[in-house]
Design a protein around this motif. Sequence first.
Motif, PDB file in Angstrom:
ATOM      1  N   GLY A  21     -11.358  -2.627  -0.366  1.00 16.17           N
ATOM      2  CA  GLY A  21     -11.505  -1.242   0.071  1.00 16.17           C
ATOM      3  C   GLY A  21     -10.222  -0.450   0.026  1.00 16.17           C
ATOM      4  O   GLY A  21     -10.252   0.789   0.004  1.00 16.17           O
ATOM      5  N   ASP A  22      -9.060  -1.129   0.000  1.00 15.53           N
ATOM      6  CA  ASP A  22      -7.781  -0.426  -0.110  1.00 15.53           C
ATOM      7  C   ASP A  22      -7.577   0.096  -1.527  1.00 15.53           C
ATOM      8  O   ASP A  22      -8.047  -0.505  -2.495  1.00 15.53           O
ATOM      9  N   LYS A  23      -6.854   1.194  -1.641  1.00 25.29           N
ATOM     10  CA  LYS A  23      -6.511   1.759  -2.947  1.00 25.29           C
ATOM     11  C   LYS A  23      -5.071   1.382  -3.267  1.00 25.29           C
ATOM     12  O   LYS A  23      -4.140   1.754  -2.550  1.00 25.29           O
ATOM     13  N   ILE A  24      -4.895   0.618  -4.354  1.00 27.86           N
ATOM     14  CA  ILE A  24      -3.593   0.068  -4.720  1.00 27.86           C
ATOM     15  C   ILE A  24      -3.134   0.697  -6.034  1.00 27.86           C
ATOM     16  O   ILE A  24      -3.903   0.768  -7.000  1.00 27.86           O
ATOM     17  N   GLY A  25      -1.871   1.150  -6.079  1.00 32.34           N
ATOM     18  CA  GLY A  25      -1.348   1.762  -7.286  1.00 32.34           C
ATOM     19  C   GLY A  25       0.070   1.334  -7.579  1.00 32.34           C
ATOM     20  O   GLY A  25       0.713   0.646  -6.771  1.00 32.34           O
ATOM     21  N   VAL A  72       5.380   8.321  -4.307  1.00 25.86           N
ATOM     22  CA  VAL A  72       4.094   7.642  -4.192  1.00 25.86           C
ATOM     23  C   VAL A  72       2.961   8.642  -4.295  1.00 25.86           C
ATOM     24  O   VAL A  72       3.148   9.853  -4.174  1.00 25.86           O
ATOM     25  N   GLN A  73       1.750   8.116  -4.526  1.00 30.88           N
ATOM     26  CA  GLN A  73       0.547   8.945  -4.529  1.00 30.88           C
ATOM     27  C   GLN A  73      -0.018   8.974  -3.110  1.00 30.88           C
ATOM     28  O   GLN A  73      -0.313   7.925  -2.531  1.00 30.88           O
ATOM     29  N   THR A  74      -0.201  10.153  -2.554  1.00 34.64           N
ATOM     30  CA  THR A  74      -0.621  10.255  -1.158  1.00 34.64           C
ATOM     31  C   THR A  74      -2.034   9.713  -0.941  1.00 34.64           C
ATOM     32  O   THR A  74      -2.394   9.355   0.172  1.00 34.64           O
ATOM     33  N   SER A  75      -2.827   9.640  -2.009  1.00 32.07           N
ATOM     34  CA  SER A  75      -4.196   9.143  -1.857  1.00 32.07           C
ATOM     35  C   SER A  75      -4.273   7.625  -1.854  1.00 32.07           C
ATOM     36  O   SER A  75      -5.317   7.055  -1.560  1.00 32.07           O
ATOM     37  N   ASP A  76      -3.181   6.939  -2.194  1.00 34.31           N
ATOM     38  CA  ASP A  76      -3.175   5.480  -2.252  1.00 34.31           C
ATOM     39  C   ASP A  76      -2.801   4.892  -0.898  1.00 34.31           C
ATOM     40  O   ASP A  76      -1.993   5.459  -0.157  1.00 34.31           O
ATOM     41  N   ASN A  77      -3.366   3.721  -0.592  1.00 34.62           N
ATOM     42  CA  ASN A  77      -2.949   3.007   0.613  1.00 34.62           C
ATOM     43  C   ASN A  77      -1.598   2.329   0.418  1.00 34.62           C
ATOM     44  O   ASN A  77      -0.758   2.299   1.321  1.00 34.62           O
ATOM     45  N   TYR A  78      -1.392   1.748  -0.787  1.00 35.69           N
ATOM     46  CA  TYR A  78      -0.139   1.063  -1.082  1.00 35.69           C
ATOM     47  C   TYR A  78       0.237   1.322  -2.539  1.00 35.69           C
ATOM     48  O   TYR A  78      -0.612   1.232  -3.421  1.00 35.69           O
ATOM     49  N   ASP A  79       1.511   1.640  -2.756  1.00 38.32           N
ATOM     50  CA  ASP A  79       2.050   1.803  -4.100  1.00 38.32           C
ATOM     51  C   ASP A  79       3.270   0.908  -4.269  1.00 38.32           C
ATOM     52  O   ASP A  79       4.021   0.667  -3.311  1.00 38.32           O
ATOM     53  N   TYR A  80       3.485   0.431  -5.495  1.00 36.65           N
ATOM     54  CA  TYR A  80       4.611  -0.448  -5.813  1.00 36.65           C
ATOM     55  C   TYR A  80       5.312   0.058  -7.063  1.00 36.65           C
ATOM     56  O   TYR A  80       4.673   0.580  -7.983  1.00 36.65           O
ATOM     57  N   PHE A  81       6.652  -0.102  -7.101  1.00 36.61           N
ATOM     58  CA  PHE A  81       7.410   0.246  -8.300  1.00 36.61           C
ATOM     59  C   PHE A  81       7.149  -0.772  -9.401  1.00 36.61           C
ATOM     60  O   PHE A  81       7.103  -1.981  -9.149  1.00 36.61           O
ATOM     61  N   VAL A  82       6.993  -0.279 -10.637  1.00 38.00           N
ATOM     62  CA  VAL A  82       6.855  -1.190 -11.773  1.00 38.00           C
ATOM     63  C   VAL A  82       8.215  -1.789 -12.084  1.00 38.00           C
ATOM     64  O   VAL A  82       9.257  -1.210 -11.748  1.00 38.00           O
ATOM     65  N   THR A 113      -9.364   0.882  -6.428  1.00 39.93           N
ATOM     66  CA  THR A 113      -9.895   0.583  -5.100  1.00 39.93           C
ATOM     67  C   THR A 113     -10.402  -0.850  -5.144  1.00 39.93           C
ATOM     68  O   THR A 113     -11.305  -1.168  -5.924  1.00 39.93           O
ATOM     69  N   VAL A 114      -9.829  -1.713  -4.343  1.00 40.25           N
ATOM     70  CA  VAL A 114     -10.058  -3.154  -4.445  1.00 40.25           C
ATOM     71  C   VAL A 114     -11.513  -3.481  -4.149  1.00 40.25           C
ATOM     72  O   VAL A 114     -12.063  -3.065  -3.119  1.00 40.25           O
TER      73      VAL A 114
END
Length: 427
Positions: A323-327, A335-345, A362-363
């Motif tokens: 249910g989490d949105k991962i980017g 970061v994207q404000t709509s994502d729950n968690y973002d990571y640097f490539v 969205t997982v």
Amino acid sequence: MGKIKNLLKKSTKIGASALLLVSTLLPSLALQGQLIVSATNASTTLAPGGAVDTGNHTWGLKDFQTANNYTPVGKNTSGAGWSSSSTYDFGTNQANTGSWLPFNGAVDMTQSIRIVGTTLANSKGLFGSGKILGDANGILLTNLSSSQLSGGATGGNLGVGNLGSGTYFIGNNYSYKKTSIIVRSDYNTATVIAQGNGPGAKILSASSDYTANNNSTNLFTMEWSNPVLNSDGTVTGTISYLSRNGSTNYISSADITVQKSMSIGFMAATGGNYSQMSVTVNEVTAGKGVQPVNVNYLNSLTGSQLAPKGTAWKNSTITANVGDKIGVVAQGNTVQTSDNYDYFVPVAPTGYNFKSFTPAVTVQNFPVGTANPNQINVSYTPLAQSAGFTFNYDPMAQRTPTVPPLYSVSGLLIRLSWLLLLIFKRI
């Protein structure tokens, strides 16, 4: 046990979607030595072949009382909706309806689970207890995701069996008895645990029959206890459901084996007889179901796995809550404000430039043994390469008197000395 077998005929059918999402490009890594981080500010840079964990893996009552955490599906369920912050009306006050309220997240079956609340079945009267009640009201536990469910269907042979052997119904089944055209008798109700599997769908356990009180709430407690993680990654435990009718508790329980992460939701269904049904959630103790998100590193020119200097960049694995949105984001970007968690490539390797990445996911929960739909691709473009060549001549060969200039070649670096030697031998 009366007509509890009718659950497999008169409960809702919620069909699986036609296709799973695309298969993974690269194999998933074992989740060992994970770094638990909260990546809302994208403070963590992924490492090829590495694993990270989003953390925050516990559900609370507020999560299960938030309407936006569910995606209702159903057939002929007009008027379904939340009548309060904790009560959902299934909209089943009509014949041949199927209504499911799937939770967008999932539950961790390696941990104990407890859900307490009340159910309501109200046939709007007709001489008191158990008259013309609906057919099923309870909890649905499945290895599918909410996105893999359609709007349900009506007709013969309805039931949890349509969702496969990884789906379970846990709740009350109301089986109406009619002894003749004129004389009607009450329903036989039973608390049941049923497992789907097409024609092999079956009742695993059932309480004794009882006559349900009409137009009253029934306290329920669903528990998953004594979970044991098996060597093959499945979990075995005891599922139980208690329903209180008047002052008497009716309990059903069964030992089942499931995958680690399971989707959960609430369900009601009717056949030829029907009633208004609803569920109220009052207490929740559960761990969050998690699934891996694969971040794959690709060569943008070939579309294949990135392999700078001949060493393949294996995918990174993000353990995230269903249910989490991962980017992912490029180095230095916000970061994207709509994502729950973002990571640097990862920083581009020598000889490459970062190019692009696919959108956040969205997982989703998915059955073990099927393709993982949770995929993010990061692409890198190889840089143009320049190479200088110095030519040596065979002193015995006939040649022009001048030495050729130094040539530069863009593109792939190729060893041409032997070819040039042959050419100048013929000059």
